[in-house]
Design a protein around this motif. Structure first.
Motif, PDB file in Angstrom:
ATOM      1  N   ILE A 120      49.613  58.483  29.415  1.00  0.00           N
ATOM      2  CA  ILE A 120      50.058  57.094  29.239  1.00  0.00           C
ATOM      3  C   ILE A 120      49.607  56.236  30.413  1.00  0.00           C
ATOM      4  O   ILE A 120      49.054  55.145  30.226  1.00  0.00           O
ATOM      5  CB  ILE A 120      51.587  57.042  29.062  1.00  0.00           C
ATOM      6  N   ASN A 121      49.837  56.711  31.627  1.00  0.00           N
ATOM      7  CA  ASN A 121      49.423  55.947  32.810  1.00  0.00           C
ATOM      8  C   ASN A 121      47.912  55.769  32.857  1.00  0.00           C
ATOM      9  O   ASN A 121      47.410  54.702  33.233  1.00  0.00           O
ATOM     10  CB  ASN A 121      49.899  56.648  34.084  1.00  0.00           C
ATOM     11  N   GLY A 122      47.167  56.820  32.486  1.00  0.00           N
ATOM     12  CA  GLY A 122      45.712  56.705  32.470  1.00  0.00           C
ATOM     13  C   GLY A 122      45.228  55.672  31.473  1.00  0.00           C
ATOM     14  O   GLY A 122      44.278  54.926  31.757  1.00  0.00           O
ATOM     15  N   ALA A 123      45.864  55.616  30.312  1.00  0.00           N
ATOM     16  CA  ALA A 123      45.481  54.618  29.300  1.00  0.00           C
ATOM     17  C   ALA A 123      45.706  53.199  29.814  1.00  0.00           C
ATOM     18  O   ALA A 123      44.926  52.293  29.510  1.00  0.00           O
ATOM     19  CB  ALA A 123      46.275  54.858  28.017  1.00  0.00           C
ATOM     20  N   ILE A 129      36.454  51.899  27.936  1.00  0.00           N
ATOM     21  CA  ILE A 129      37.009  52.200  26.616  1.00  0.00           C
ATOM     22  C   ILE A 129      36.877  53.679  26.283  1.00  0.00           C
ATOM     23  O   ILE A 129      37.749  54.247  25.618  1.00  0.00           O
ATOM     24  CB  ILE A 129      36.328  51.349  25.516  1.00  0.00           C
ATOM     25  N   PHE A 130      35.795  54.333  26.740  1.00  0.00           N
ATOM     26  CA  PHE A 130      35.684  55.760  26.444  1.00  0.00           C
ATOM     27  C   PHE A 130      36.791  56.540  27.146  1.00  0.00           C
ATOM     28  O   PHE A 130      37.373  57.467  26.575  1.00  0.00           O
ATOM     29  CB  PHE A 130      34.313  56.304  26.868  1.00  0.00           C
ATOM     30  N   LEU A 172      38.123  57.807  13.903  1.00  0.00           N
ATOM     31  CA  LEU A 172      37.731  56.394  13.782  1.00  0.00           C
ATOM     32  C   LEU A 172      37.456  55.781  15.156  1.00  0.00           C
ATOM     33  O   LEU A 172      36.558  54.942  15.304  1.00  0.00           O
ATOM     34  CB  LEU A 172      38.826  55.609  13.065  1.00  0.00           C
ATOM     35  N   PHE A 173      38.232  56.212  16.148  1.00  0.00           N
ATOM     36  CA  PHE A 173      38.027  55.725  17.513  1.00  0.00           C
ATOM     37  C   PHE A 173      36.608  56.074  17.985  1.00  0.00           C
ATOM     38  O   PHE A 173      35.885  55.228  18.528  1.00  0.00           O
ATOM     39  CB  PHE A 173      39.055  56.370  18.437  1.00  0.00           C
ATOM     40  N   LEU A 174      36.199  57.320  17.755  1.00  0.00           N
ATOM     41  CA  LEU A 174      34.860  57.735  18.173  1.00  0.00           C
ATOM     42  C   LEU A 174      33.765  56.979  17.413  1.00  0.00           C
ATOM     43  O   LEU A 174      32.744  56.592  17.996  1.00  0.00           O
ATOM     44  CB  LEU A 174      34.698  59.241  17.949  1.00  0.00           C
ATOM     45  N   PHE A 175      33.975  56.762  16.117  1.00  0.00           N
ATOM     46  CA  PHE A 175      32.996  55.985  15.352  1.00  0.00           C
ATOM     47  C   PHE A 175      32.864  54.574  15.923  1.00  0.00           C
ATOM     48  O   PHE A 175      31.750  54.052  16.092  1.00  0.00           O
ATOM     49  CB  PHE A 175      33.407  55.905  13.875  1.00  0.00           C
ATOM     50  N   GLY A 176      34.004  53.953  16.206  1.00  0.00           N
ATOM     51  CA  GLY A 176      33.980  52.600  16.769  1.00  0.00           C
ATOM     52  C   GLY A 176      33.290  52.554  18.120  1.00  0.00           C
ATOM     53  O   GLY A 176      32.489  51.652  18.397  1.00  0.00           O
ATOM     54  N   LEU A 177      33.593  53.551  18.976  1.00  0.00           N
ATOM     55  CA  LEU A 177      32.947  53.605  20.290  1.00  0.00           C
ATOM     56  C   LEU A 177      31.439  53.793  20.158  1.00  0.00           C
ATOM     57  O   LEU A 177      30.655  53.172  20.886  1.00  0.00           O
ATOM     58  CB  LEU A 177      33.534  54.748  21.112  1.00  0.00           C
ATOM     59  N   GLY A 178      31.029  54.648  19.229  1.00  0.00           N
ATOM     60  CA  GLY A 178      29.606  54.881  19.030  1.00  0.00           C
ATOM     61  C   GLY A 178      28.876  53.622  18.592  1.00  0.00           C
ATOM     62  O   GLY A 178      27.772  53.330  19.078  1.00  0.00           O
ATOM     63  N   ILE A 179      29.479  52.876  17.695  1.00  0.00           N
ATOM     64  CA  ILE A 179      28.858  51.636  17.219  1.00  0.00           C
ATOM     65  C   ILE A 179      28.758  50.620  18.356  1.00  0.00           C
ATOM     66  O   ILE A 179      27.714  49.974  18.550  1.00  0.00           O
ATOM     67  CB  ILE A 179      29.662  51.060  16.031  1.00  0.00           C
ATOM     68  N   ILE A 180      29.831  50.465  19.114  1.00  0.00           N
ATOM     69  CA  ILE A 180      29.828  49.480  20.208  1.00  0.00           C
ATOM     70  C   ILE A 180      28.834  49.877  21.288  1.00  0.00           C
ATOM     71  O   ILE A 180      28.071  49.038  21.795  1.00  0.00           O
ATOM     72  CB  ILE A 180      31.251  49.327  20.775  1.00  0.00           C
ATOM     73  N   MET A 189      34.808  47.870  30.154  1.00  0.00           N
ATOM     74  CA  MET A 189      35.437  46.706  29.531  1.00  0.00           C
ATOM     75  C   MET A 189      34.911  45.395  30.099  1.00  0.00           C
ATOM     76  O   MET A 189      34.632  44.450  29.350  1.00  0.00           O
ATOM     77  CB  MET A 189      36.959  46.786  29.682  1.00  0.00           C
ATOM     78  N   ALA A 190      34.783  45.306  31.420  1.00  0.00           N
ATOM     79  CA  ALA A 190      34.297  44.076  32.032  1.00  0.00           C
ATOM     80  C   ALA A 190      32.843  43.807  31.634  1.00  0.00           C
ATOM     81  O   ALA A 190      32.464  42.667  31.333  1.00  0.00           O
ATOM     82  CB  ALA A 190      34.429  44.163  33.552  1.00  0.00           C
ATOM     83  N   ASP A 191      32.038  44.857  31.615  1.00  0.00           N
ATOM     84  CA  ASP A 191      30.633  44.713  31.225  1.00  0.00           C
ATOM     85  C   ASP A 191      30.513  44.321  29.757  1.00  0.00           C
ATOM     86  O   ASP A 191      29.669  43.498  29.380  1.00  0.00           O
ATOM     87  CB  ASP A 191      29.901  46.019  31.501  1.00  0.00           C
ATOM     88  N   LEU A 192      31.348  44.909  28.917  1.00  0.00           N
ATOM     89  CA  LEU A 192      31.368  44.529  27.503  1.00  0.00           C
ATOM     90  C   LEU A 192      31.725  43.061  27.338  1.00  0.00           C
ATOM     91  O   LEU A 192      31.135  42.345  26.509  1.00  0.00           O
ATOM     92  CB  LEU A 192      32.380  45.400  26.744  1.00  0.00           C
TER      93      LEU A 192
END
Length: 503
Positions: A120-123, A129-130, A172-180, A189-192
């Motif tokens: 939880i703290n790490g999140a 995002i990865f 679904l999380f991995l699919f989304g990360l792969g697409i992004i 996050m800042a670079d994105l």
């Protein structure tokens, strides 16, 4: 002090690993002492980190000295450290309750608890995002084992549903990360946030697909309709300490929505600006409505509290949909309030269930409580606060949310639902209090045991947060306003975290 940002992750990791090894693993009393010491150190470090960020500003911690966007980074900013401090206080209070016997119902409770807190703290602290996905998996794996801790048919069934849904969400999380990543070439996050506004039209659609996949995943974690149906059964079947700790779990999903769709896909994102709003607004309102219906239909106090968590999630998602500094500030205040009070009610429901025998916490006639006055006062404080009655923190939080609506049309939708949700809670909790405390069959059983001092201490610590949030409302709201400003200021939340990059 330069390593302070990583302590909320390292402390539970080190203590969790140590609790798996001799001489701690074979002695429950030693495990309890070690767990309490570890969580107390975590709470102290989180408070120091909160103070440091407030006085010295945002702290960027680059592991291995690899600077962003290439390395793994932790970002201690006003939003993340507030939630880390909240998690640390919640975990410490819940452990005080668990060490009175709940931790003996199964194996490895204390190390699993530590790993859950670490995830939880790490999140909350990660700037990538990865790594958000990685910490999601850490907290989820620990939650699978904690949920089934103690065994039983009901817990096993709820765990199976919970695991299957979250495995789908992880995919679904991995699919989304792969697409992004394939579209933008980075997951920092800042670079994105910087690169998403520079996307060409042909790549914008792909990035939008990835972003909406992430919204589905975060919506599942946040119990957003229609992905909410797992929560009441899961939370009500878990042991009391686990359910209380899970009060922060939906907030991880909500935090992710605020972080990703404000910092990355906010107003600066060109074609992808505010892409989540058209989905968040109607679904948040429907989440409040379905939660209110669930409140009215709740047969016991645990399920009632679980449905109150759904209503609070809907209210916070509505703030995310409004996407303004005022709404984010209101959401942060209300998030702290709802997490602590709902956790306190989960623990209180367990005490009541043990003193009522076979009736447990169901809203039916039963034998009287061993400690009716103490439990009655605690129930009244928790109920009035979660309903949103003055002078408790729920009232201030809900007023802040109502004031955050930016238009008459938005007010026309949000105000009635928030008020009707509060009315549903008032009706059901009034009925619950009447039944639990006034309608008795027979005399006090000699088998009933009074709640232990540490159990009551844990409940008091959590519910006492409500009047404290009112007493220090000025300071708390000043902090949440500053945190909201940071989250919405593109220069602070993005460019400021990328060395060598200027607007």
């Amino acid at each position: 002090m330069q390593h302070l940002s990583i302590l909320p992750i390292l402390i539970p990791l080190i203590f969790g690993a140590a609790l798996l090894l001799p001489p701690l693993s074979k002695h429950i009393q030693r495990q309890r002492i070690a767990a309490v010491i570890g969580l107390f150190l975590l709470l102290v470090s989180a408070c120091f980190l909160l103070f440091q960020v407030q006085t010295q500003g945002v702290h960027l911690y680059a592991l291995g000295e690899w600077q962003p966007p290439f390395g793994i980074v932790l970002v201690a900013d006003p939003v993340s450290v507030l939630l880390v401090a909240l998690t640390s206080f919640l975990a410490f209070s819940v452990m005080l309750y668990a060490m009175n016997g709940q931790d003996k119902n199964g194996a490895y409770f204390h190390p699993l608890f530590m790993f859950q807190v670490m995830g939880i703290n790490g999140a909350f602290l990660t700037g990538d995002i990865f790594n958000l996905f990685v910490f999601f998996e850490v907290l989820l794996i620990a939650s699978y084992a904690l949920l089934i801790h103690g065994g039983g048919k009901q817990r096993t069934q709820a765990t199976v549903h919970y695991v299957i849904l979250n495995l789908v969400g992880s995919s679904l999380f991995l699919f989304g990360l792969g697409i992004i990543y394939g579209t933008l070439g980075t997951l920092n996050m800042a670079d994105l946030a910087v690169k998403v506004g520079q996307l060409q039209a042909e790549n914008a659609t792909l990035a939008k697909t990835g972003a909406l996949l992430l919204l589905v995943v975060f919506g599942l974690k946040a119990a957003m309709l229609p992905l909410h149906f797992w929560l009441p059964k899961t939370y009500s079947s878990a042991s009391a300490p686990v359910a209380a700790l899970f009060a922060i779990m939906t907030k991880v999903g909500i935090y992710s929505i605020f972080r990703v769709y404000t910092v990355i896909f906010g107003e600066h994102a060109g074609e992808l600006a505010n892409i989540a709003t058209p989905w968040l607004w109607p679904l948040s309102l429907l989440t409040i409505a379905i939660g209110a219906i669930g409140i009215l239909a709740s047969p016991n106090l645990k399920i009632l509290t679980a449905n109150l968590v759904i209503v609070s999630s809907g209210s916070l998602l509505a703030c995310a949909a409004i996407s303004s500094e005022v709404a984010t500030s209101a959401a942060l205040y209300y998030l702290v309030h709802s997490t602590l009070v709902s956790a306190g009610l989960f623990l209180l429901a367990d005490i009541m269930a043990r003193q009522r025998g076979k009736a447990e916490d169901r809203f039916v006639r039963s034998r009287p409580f061993v400690q009716p006055k103490t439990l009655g006062i605690l129930f009244a404080v928790g109920a009035l606060s979660i309903i949103g009655m003055p002078p408790f923190s729920g009232f201030i939080g809900k007023v802040m949310i109502l004031q955050a609506t930016q238009s008459f049309a938005a007010s026309l939708w949000l105000w009635p639902l928030i008020l009707l949700g509060s009315l549903a809670a008032l009706i059901t909790l009034s009925r619950a209090g009447t039944t639990l405390f006034w309608r008795h069959n027979g005399n006090l059983s000699t088998e009933s045991e009074a709640a232990k001092p540490l159990e009551l201490t844990a409940v008091v610590l959590l519910l006492l947060a409500s009047p404290i949030l009112v007493i220090f409302a000025g300071d708390v709201t000043a902090y949440t306003q500053n945190a909201a400003h940071y989250l919405h200021d593109f220069q602070l939340s993005a460019y400021n975290l990328l060395p060598g990059v200027t607007p």
